[in-house]
Design a protein around this motif. Structure first.
Motif, PDB file in Angstrom:
ATOM      1  N   ALA A 198     105.227  52.227 109.656  1.00 50.90           N
ATOM      2  CA  ALA A 198     104.321  53.063 110.449  1.00 50.90           C
ATOM      3  C   ALA A 198     105.004  54.334 110.916  1.00 50.90           C
ATOM      4  N   GLU A 200      91.425  53.081 108.658  1.00 53.87           N
ATOM      5  CA  GLU A 200      92.592  52.191 108.683  1.00 53.87           C
ATOM      6  C   GLU A 200      93.638  52.695 109.673  1.00 53.87           C
ATOM      7  N   LEU A 201      93.897  53.988 109.682  1.00 53.44           N
ATOM      8  CA  LEU A 201      94.886  54.547 110.595  1.00 53.44           C
ATOM      9  C   LEU A 201      94.468  54.365 112.054  1.00 53.44           C
ATOM     10  N   ARG A 210      95.178  50.792 112.936  1.00 57.50           N
ATOM     11  CA  ARG A 210      96.627  50.577 113.050  1.00 57.50           C
ATOM     12  C   ARG A 210      97.156  51.048 114.392  1.00 57.50           C
ATOM     13  N   TRP A 211      96.852  52.285 114.746  1.00 57.97           N
ATOM     14  CA  TRP A 211      97.430  52.843 115.963  1.00 57.97           C
ATOM     15  C   TRP A 211      96.786  52.276 117.222  1.00 57.97           C
ATOM     16  N   THR A 220      91.749  51.915 101.426  1.00 61.24           N
ATOM     17  CA  THR A 220      93.057  51.756 102.057  1.00 61.24           C
ATOM     18  C   THR A 220      93.723  53.123 102.213  1.00 61.24           C
ATOM     19  N   SER A 242      99.602  48.539 108.719  1.00 61.16           N
ATOM     20  CA  SER A 242      98.365  48.200 109.428  1.00 61.16           C
ATOM     21  C   SER A 242      98.239  46.692 109.596  1.00 61.16           C
ATOM     22  N   HIS A 243      98.571  45.946 108.553  1.00 64.92           N
ATOM     23  CA  HIS A 243      98.545  44.491 108.662  1.00 64.92           C
ATOM     24  C   HIS A 243      99.546  44.024 109.726  1.00 64.92           C
ATOM     25  N   THR A 280      98.121  44.747 113.263  1.00 65.69           N
ATOM     26  CA  THR A 280      97.075  43.825 113.700  1.00 65.69           C
ATOM     27  C   THR A 280      97.654  42.437 113.978  1.00 65.69           C
ATOM     28  N   MET A 334      98.722  48.985 102.872  1.00 64.21           N
ATOM     29  CA  MET A 334      98.240  48.601 104.189  1.00 64.21           C
ATOM     30  C   MET A 334      99.273  47.819 104.988  1.00 64.21           C
TER      31      MET A 334
END
Length: 248
Positions: free
Chosen positions: A138, A229-230, A233-234, A224, A4-5, A8, A1
């Protein structure tokens, strides 16, 4: 992740910097600092995992830090668990994934940064390098991603950014500590959306358990690497530059 972390944390850092505008001058430099600190700090809680981006970011130095973080987390876990708590090793997703630890780390960093420009520079260097490595993940696998993940390259970029930020005064110690704490909390909130959840309430008890894993309702949690999650993220990666442009 990790990406993604970082995403954010990037958005959280930009928004947090805008929120402190009544208390300090906020311009493009401050927004850049907030974005970098937030993105990097959002990877810090995973220093408790031996194979995380944070642990591998600076070779032996961060591996040693990771080992110490895991031992300290395990010690605190065993010292504070209750009879109702599930027996575990107390390392990954325990102490360093709590808002309490994030707040304590932020206060310590803020105080150190206010007392010494060298300490402030070290924190900025570390968080910027983490931000670069996290956000690079990413990207699709290839030469561009590999170059951005290069340890020497990210370290030099982080050093240059740290020198610039300290010299410009765009990132005073208390501000850095606050954004760093926020980034760590954002990480924990992100993990609370996954199936494993995290001990968000520590050191308070939840149904007798001090290390109760708290998260969204189970039917809303996701694995995860899955599509939710994706999407998160985006969405954050798209919103961060828009927020920056609107606030700069």
């Amino acid at each position: 992740m990790a990406p993604s972390h970082a995403a954010t944390g990037l958005l959280a850092g930009v928004l947090a910097t805008a929120a402190v505008a009544p208390f300090m001058a906020v311009g493009p430099m401050e927004l850049a600092a907030g974005a970098a600190i937030g993105a990097g700090a959002a990877l810090l809680p995973d220093i408790d995992h031996p194979n995380s981006t944070a642990t591998g970011s600076q070779g032996p130095l961060t591996r040693l830090l990771s080992a110490g973080a895991r031992r300290f987390s395990a010690w605190v876990y065993h010292a504070t668990l209750t009879r109702a708590d599930t027996v575990a090793d107390g390392e990954h997703r325990y102490l360093w994934h709590t808002p309490a630890a994030a707040l304590a780390t932020g206060v310590a960093v803020g105080a150190a940064g206010a007392a010494s420009p060298w300490a402030l520079g070290a924190v900025l260097w570390f968080t910027v390098t983490l931000a670069l490595r996290g956000l690079a993940q990413a990207l699709p696998r290839g030469r561009t991603r590999a170059r951005l993940m290069n340890r020497a390259g990210t370290s030099l970029a982080g050093l240059a950014a740290a020198v610039l930020l300290v010299a410009s005064g765009a990132s005073p110690g208390p501000y850095v500590g606050a954004v760093l704490a926020l980034g760590m909390v954002v990480h924990s909130l992100g993990d609370a959306l996954t199936r494993s959840a995290v001990p968000l309430a520590w050191p308070f008890r939840v149904r007798g358990r001090r290390w109760a894993m708290v998260g969204t309702p189970r039917r809303l949690r996701f694995a995860t690497g899955s599509r939710p999650e994706l999407v998160i993220r985006w969405a954050c990666l798209a919103a961060a530059p828009l927020a920056w442009l609107a606030l700069a």
